[in-house]
Scaffold this motif. Structure first.
Motif, PDB file in Angstrom:
ATOM      1  N   MET A  33      36.630  44.952  40.898  1.00 16.10           N
ATOM      2  CA  MET A  33      36.840  43.505  40.918  1.00 16.10           C
ATOM      3  C   MET A  33      37.460  43.015  42.223  1.00 16.10           C
ATOM      4  SD  MET A  33      35.436  42.447  38.263  1.00 16.10           S
ATOM      5  CE  MET A  33      35.889  40.759  38.647  1.00 16.10           C
ATOM      6  N   LEU A  65      36.575  35.260  38.164  1.00 19.99           N
ATOM      7  CA  LEU A  65      36.729  36.546  38.838  1.00 19.99           C
ATOM      8  C   LEU A  65      38.193  36.841  39.149  1.00 19.99           C
ATOM      9  CD1 LEU A  65      33.743  36.434  41.359  1.00 19.99           C
ATOM     10  CD2 LEU A  65      33.869  37.677  39.202  1.00 19.99           C
ATOM     11  N   ILE A  68      39.960  37.851  35.922  1.00 19.71           N
ATOM     12  CA  ILE A  68      39.654  39.238  35.542  1.00 19.71           C
ATOM     13  C   ILE A  68      40.386  40.207  36.457  1.00 19.71           C
ATOM     14  CG2 ILE A  68      37.812  40.955  35.367  1.00 19.71           C
ATOM     15  CD1 ILE A  68      35.902  38.689  34.649  1.00 19.71           C
ATOM     16  N   LYS A  69      40.399  39.910  37.745  1.00 22.04           N
ATOM     17  CA  LYS A  69      41.091  40.762  38.709  1.00 22.04           C
ATOM     18  C   LYS A  69      42.576  40.859  38.379  1.00 22.04           C
ATOM     19  CE  LYS A  69      42.382  40.953  43.604  1.00 22.04           C
ATOM     20  NZ  LYS A  69      42.252  40.270  44.911  1.00 22.04           N
ATOM     21  N   ASP A  93      38.078  46.107  27.961  1.00 24.04           N
ATOM     22  CA  ASP A  93      37.889  45.951  29.396  1.00 24.04           C
ATOM     23  C   ASP A  93      37.679  44.466  29.700  1.00 24.04           C
ATOM     24  OD1 ASP A  93      37.045  45.944  32.029  1.00 24.04           O
ATOM     25  OD2 ASP A  93      35.919  47.815  31.835  1.00 24.04           O
ATOM     26  N   ARG A  95      36.329  43.144  32.038  1.00 22.45           N
ATOM     27  CA  ARG A  95      35.060  42.922  32.726  1.00 22.45           C
ATOM     28  C   ARG A  95      33.881  42.859  31.777  1.00 22.45           C
ATOM     29  NH1 ARG A  95      35.585  48.036  36.608  1.00 22.45           N
ATOM     30  NH2 ARG A  95      36.061  48.901  34.551  1.00 22.45           N
ATOM     31  N   LEU A  98      31.867  39.572  31.568  1.00 26.53           N
ATOM     32  CA  LEU A  98      31.154  39.306  32.817  1.00 26.53           C
ATOM     33  C   LEU A  98      29.944  40.217  32.950  1.00 26.53           C
ATOM     34  CD1 LEU A  98      30.944  37.906  35.581  1.00 26.53           C
ATOM     35  CD2 LEU A  98      32.458  39.693  36.489  1.00 26.53           C
TER      36      LEU A  98
END
Length: 249
Positions: A33, A65, A68-69, A93, A95, A98
């Motif tokens: 990420m 993004l 999530i990071k 997770d 991610r 996404l």
């Protein structure tokens, strides 16, 4: 002078993410990420300079993004891996959503490409009875050239802006740009002709202030759209070259 442009080649933020994943050779099921977010935001900086109309939806995904990071950087809870890595067996997770969106989008994108190719192939079929075309001579069909997409050009434009920023003097003068896109297109073609019909991408941006650079970039896109020039890259991450399109004789 302010330039507003809406480009049909921009299919959306997910299209940009897939482009970056393919270009960086990232495993879509194990996305780094930090790297992907950094590359995505770099492209947004160049798009902001170009004042593209679609920028708002790209900013929404940029926020996703970053979220999530940040979740990936959260400290582990008791019972998680001691090395500080995220334990995906105990926690979902971040991610996953996404990745699911990207995979679903890629399926529809591939299906759309397949349908487009089928439509183009079908357009060559007619129900008219066959005729003798020998008098017309042999008809040759040139192979389509695989060119770079706009996201590649946006990336190159961003790198060029960064180099100019680092080399810029501490003082600057304000000048007024009176040229139009049409006039700049003529300048680009003249530059290419004086260099044998081919030059480095960055050569076209050696001079000019920010509005002038944007004008040059938009003029280059228009020349590509009209199929007057070709932008190529020999290998991934190589420098881009711009060439005058020569019609086959």
């Amino acid at each position: 002078m302010s330039y507003k442009v809406k480009l049909e080649v921009f299919e959306g933020p997910l299209d940009l993410l897939l482009h970056l994943i393919n270009r960086l050779e990232i495993d879509i099921y194990d996305i780094p990420m930090a790297e992907l977010t950094a590359q995505y935001i770099e492209h947004l900086h160049a798009m902001r300079v170009l004042q593209l109309d679609e920028l708002s939806e790209y900013l929404v995904l940029a926020a996703t993004l970053i979220e999530i990071k940040s979740k990936m950087l959260l400290p582990v809870h008791e019972g998680e891996e001691p090395d500080g890595e995220f334990d995906f067996e105990m926690e979902p997770d971040p991610r996953d959503e996404l990745v699911a969106r990207l995979i679903e989008y890629r399926k529809y994108k591939e299906a759309a490409i397949s349908l487009k190719e089928s439509a183009e192939e079908r357009s060559g079929h007619f129900t008219k009875p066959p005729e003798d075309l020998s008098a017309l001579g042999e008809i040759s069909i040139g192979e389509s050239e695989e060119q770079l997409n706009v996201f590649d050009l946006i990336g190159a434009f961003q790198k060029m802006l960064e180099r100019k920023r680092l080399r810029a003097p501490r003082t600057a003068s304000i000048t007024r740009n009176e040229k139009s896109v049409s006039e700049k297109m003529d300048d680009i073609m003249a530059t290419l002709e004086t260099r044998g019909g081919r030059c480095d991408f960055h050569t076209l941006f050696e001079e000019g202030d920010a509005p002038g650079l944007v004008l040059t970039f938009l003029s280059l896109l228009e020349l590509m759209k009209r199929r007057d020039v070709i932008v190529e890259q020999q290998q991934n991450f190589d420098r881009l070259t711009v060439s005058v399109r020569r019609e086959d004789v």
